[in-house]
Write a protein that holds these residues in place. Structure first.
Motif, PDB file in Angstrom:
ATOM      1  N   ALA A   1       0.831  -1.204   0.000  1.00  0.00           N
ATOM      2  CA  ALA A   1       0.000   0.000   0.000  1.00  0.00           C
ATOM      3  C   ALA A   1       0.867   1.256   0.000  1.00  0.00           C
ATOM      4  CB  ALA A   1      -0.926  -0.012   1.217  1.00  0.00           C
ATOM      5  N   ARG A   2       1.930   1.250   0.788  1.00  0.00           N
ATOM      6  CA  ARG A   2       2.827   2.417   0.813  1.00  0.00           C
ATOM      7  C   ARG A   2       3.601   2.548  -0.496  1.00  0.00           C
ATOM      8  NH1 ARG A   2       6.107   3.300   6.280  1.00  0.00           N
ATOM      9  NH2 ARG A   2       6.582   5.185   5.056  1.00  0.00           N
ATOM     10  N   LEU A   3       3.964   1.431  -1.084  1.00  0.00           N
ATOM     11  CA  LEU A   3       4.686   1.478  -2.354  1.00  0.00           C
ATOM     12  C   LEU A   3       3.771   1.883  -3.498  1.00  0.00           C
ATOM     13  CD1 LEU A   3       6.824  -1.736  -1.855  1.00  0.00           C
ATOM     14  CD2 LEU A   3       7.640   0.626  -1.824  1.00  0.00           C
ATOM     15  N   LEU A   4       2.511   1.493  -3.422  1.00  0.00           N
ATOM     16  CA  LEU A   4       1.545   1.918  -4.429  1.00  0.00           C
ATOM     17  C   LEU A   4       1.354   3.426  -4.366  1.00  0.00           C
ATOM     18  CD1 LEU A   4      -0.517   1.072  -6.602  1.00  0.00           C
ATOM     19  CD2 LEU A   4      -2.194   0.773  -4.783  1.00  0.00           C
ATOM     20  N   GLU A   5       1.270   3.956  -3.158  1.00  0.00           N
ATOM     21  CA  GLU A   5       1.134   5.411  -2.999  1.00  0.00           C
ATOM     22  C   GLU A   5       2.356   6.131  -3.555  1.00  0.00           C
ATOM     23  OE1 GLU A   5      -0.235   9.156  -2.013  1.00  0.00           O
ATOM     24  OE2 GLU A   5      -1.355   7.262  -1.964  1.00  0.00           O
ATOM     25  N   GLY A   6       3.537   5.562  -3.341  1.00  0.00           N
ATOM     26  CA  GLY A   6       4.770   6.198  -3.801  1.00  0.00           C
ATOM     27  C   GLY A   6       5.191   5.771  -5.184  1.00  0.00           C
ATOM     28  N   ARG A   7       4.358   5.020  -5.895  1.00  0.00           N
ATOM     29  CA  ARG A   7       4.645   4.554  -7.255  1.00  0.00           C
ATOM     30  C   ARG A   7       5.997   3.848  -7.325  1.00  0.00           C
ATOM     31  NH1 ARG A   7       2.131   9.032 -11.480  1.00  0.00           N
ATOM     32  NH2 ARG A   7       0.068   9.113 -10.491  1.00  0.00           N
ATOM     33  N   GLY A   8       6.176   2.906  -6.437  1.00  0.00           N
ATOM     34  CA  GLY A   8       7.398   2.119  -6.417  1.00  0.00           C
ATOM     35  C   GLY A   8       8.363   2.525  -5.330  1.00  0.00           C
ATOM     36  N   ARG A   9       8.185   3.729  -4.825  1.00  0.00           N
ATOM     37  CA  ARG A   9       8.990   4.187  -3.701  1.00  0.00           C
ATOM     38  C   ARG A   9       8.088   4.268  -2.467  1.00  0.00           C
ATOM     39  NH1 ARG A   9      13.128   8.816  -6.094  1.00  0.00           N
ATOM     40  NH2 ARG A   9      13.945   7.539  -7.831  1.00  0.00           N
ATOM     41  N   LEU A  10       8.686   4.527  -1.341  1.00  0.00           N
ATOM     42  CA  LEU A  10       7.935   4.494  -0.097  1.00  0.00           C
ATOM     43  C   LEU A  10       7.076   5.743   0.064  1.00  0.00           C
ATOM     44  CD1 LEU A  10       7.919   2.262   1.991  1.00  0.00           C
ATOM     45  CD2 LEU A  10       9.488   3.608   3.371  1.00  0.00           C
ATOM     46  N   GLY A  11       5.760   5.557   0.162  1.00  0.00           N
ATOM     47  CA  GLY A  11       4.842   6.654   0.399  1.00  0.00           C
ATOM     48  C   GLY A  11       4.598   6.855   1.889  1.00  0.00           C
ATOM     49  N   PRO A  12       3.908   7.928   2.265  1.00  0.00           N
ATOM     50  CA  PRO A  12       3.651   8.211   3.677  1.00  0.00           C
ATOM     51  C   PRO A  12       2.727   7.176   4.316  1.00  0.00           C
ATOM     52  CG  PRO A  12       3.258  10.147   2.283  1.00  0.00           C
ATOM     53  CD  PRO A  12       3.411   8.987   1.368  1.00  0.00           C
ATOM     54  N   VAL A  13       2.874   7.013   5.614  1.00  0.00           N
ATOM     55  CA  VAL A  13       2.024   6.085   6.359  1.00  0.00           C
ATOM     56  C   VAL A  13       0.566   6.505   6.283  1.00  0.00           C
ATOM     57  CG1 VAL A  13       1.462   5.218   8.665  1.00  0.00           C
ATOM     58  CG2 VAL A  13       3.857   5.340   7.922  1.00  0.00           C
ATOM     59  N   PHE A  14       0.300   7.798   6.427  1.00  0.00           N
ATOM     60  CA  PHE A  14      -1.080   8.280   6.476  1.00  0.00           C
ATOM     61  C   PHE A  14      -1.525   8.838   5.123  1.00  0.00           C
ATOM     62  CE2 PHE A  14       0.356   8.543  10.919  1.00  0.00           C
ATOM     63  CZ  PHE A  14      -0.605   7.736  11.497  1.00  0.00           C
ATOM     64  N   SER A  15      -1.116   8.182   4.057  1.00  0.00           N
ATOM     65  CA  SER A  15      -1.540   8.588   2.722  1.00  0.00           C
ATOM     66  C   SER A  15      -2.941   8.065   2.430  1.00  0.00           C
ATOM     67  CB  SER A  15      -0.564   8.047   1.677  1.00  0.00           C
ATOM     68  OG  SER A  15      -0.630   6.633   1.645  1.00  0.00           O
ATOM     69  N   ARG A  16      -3.545   8.578   1.384  1.00  0.00           N
ATOM     70  CA  ARG A  16      -4.902   8.158   1.010  1.00  0.00           C
ATOM     71  C   ARG A  16      -4.945   6.674   0.683  1.00  0.00           C
ATOM     72  NH1 ARG A  16      -7.899  11.495  -3.613  1.00  0.00           N
ATOM     73  NH2 ARG A  16      -7.622  13.069  -1.975  1.00  0.00           N
ATOM     74  N   THR A  17      -3.937   6.172  -0.024  1.00  0.00           N
ATOM     75  CA  THR A  17      -3.924   4.760  -0.408  1.00  0.00           C
ATOM     76  C   THR A  17      -3.822   3.851   0.809  1.00  0.00           C
ATOM     77  OG1 THR A  17      -2.861   5.330  -2.505  1.00  0.00           O
ATOM     78  CG2 THR A  17      -2.753   3.021  -1.794  1.00  0.00           C
ATOM     79  N   VAL A  18      -2.908   4.168   1.718  1.00  0.00           N
ATOM     80  CA  VAL A  18      -2.714   3.332   2.908  1.00  0.00           C
ATOM     81  C   VAL A  18      -3.956   3.356   3.791  1.00  0.00           C
ATOM     82  CG1 VAL A  18      -1.344   3.005   5.000  1.00  0.00           C
ATOM     83  CG2 VAL A  18      -0.215   3.621   2.856  1.00  0.00           C
ATOM     84  N   VAL A  19      -4.488   4.552   4.029  1.00  0.00           N
ATOM     85  CA  VAL A  19      -5.674   4.669   4.878  1.00  0.00           C
ATOM     86  C   VAL A  19      -6.858   3.960   4.233  1.00  0.00           C
ATOM     87  CG1 VAL A  19      -7.345   6.281   5.862  1.00  0.00           C
ATOM     88  CG2 VAL A  19      -4.896   6.793   5.984  1.00  0.00           C
ATOM     89  N   GLY A  20      -7.029   4.134   2.919  1.00  0.00           N
ATOM     90  CA  GLY A  20      -8.145   3.498   2.224  1.00  0.00           C
ATOM     91  C   GLY A  20      -8.050   1.978   2.249  1.00  0.00           C
TER      92      GLY A  20
END
Length: 228
Positions: free
Chosen positions: A142-161
């Protein structure tokens, strides 16, 4: 024009492929046993919360290797492959980096099982399966999807969703008491939730330690660009 070459559309790193094969192969061995012996394998290598209270911790690891039926094993194999691919691509495929991928998977599974045991103190009900570890890969993905292959934030829309959807699904399973493909067995839905959040949180330090460093882009117009 950039000299960067994209990865083949249908390629996948070998660690999640091997992981899915291990899950299916492990249950194929179980299924080859007589029914009574198969059930004994689940009892011996599964995890009962009371085992931890009695100092028997090996079930935290061995429970990841056994499953209740073909549907259980197949769902986990598909999940391990699907969510394992982006995580494995983050780490790379060399033996040390593949080891980091497998260690991440096992750690998420151990924490998921431990969390389940803490919520059911003294229980003799045996839990089997890799669902908690697969949920950890889901959280990391979920975090990698938010970051498009890199690490996205913990409280991003993708992770929360994804987290909210996964919690809702598992709470529903907890209320109903079973899920399709469970063969009537109880589902350790709490382990799924714990595993997801373990993956969301652990992928940060794991990526800092083991993630591949991105290669600089090389321009095609200069054949000597980037040469040492």
């Amino acid at each position: 024009m950039s000299g960067r070459r994209g990865e083949p559309m249908f390629s996948a790193p070998w660690p999640p492929v091997a992981l899915a094969a291990l899950i299916l192969g492990g249950y194929a061995w179980q299924a080859s046993l007589p029914l009574e012996l198969n059930q004994q394998v689940q009892q011996i290598y599964g995890l009962a919360p009371r085992d931890l209270e009695q100092g028997r911790t090996i079930g935290l690891f061995t429970a990841l290797l056994v499953h209740g039926n073909w549907a259980h094993a197949a769902l986990n194999a598909v999940g391990a492959f699907t969510f394992g691919v982006p995580v494995a691509r983050l780490f790379g495929q060399s033996p040390p980096r593949a080891l980091a991928f497998f260690a991440f998977y096992v750690l998420c599974g151990v924490l998921a099982s431990w969390g389940y045991a803490l919520l059911h103190p003294g229980s003799a009900v045996v839990m089997v399966g890799a669902s908690g570890a697969v949920s950890g890969l889901m959280g990391a993905a979920a975090r990698l999807l938010e970051g498009r292959g890199r690490l996205g934030p913990v409280f991003s829309r993708t992770v929360v969703g994804m987290g909210a959807a996964w919690i809702a699904v598992n709470l529903l399973v907890g209320v109903v008491g079973f899920a399709p493909g469970s063969g009537g067995q109880a589902i350790a839905w709490e382990a799924h939730i714990v595993g997801f959040f373990a993956g969301v949180l652990l992928i940060g330090p794991w990526a800092a330690l083991f993630a591949r460093r991105p290669r600089p882009l090389v321009d095609d117009a200069d054949p000597f660009a980037g040469a040492n």
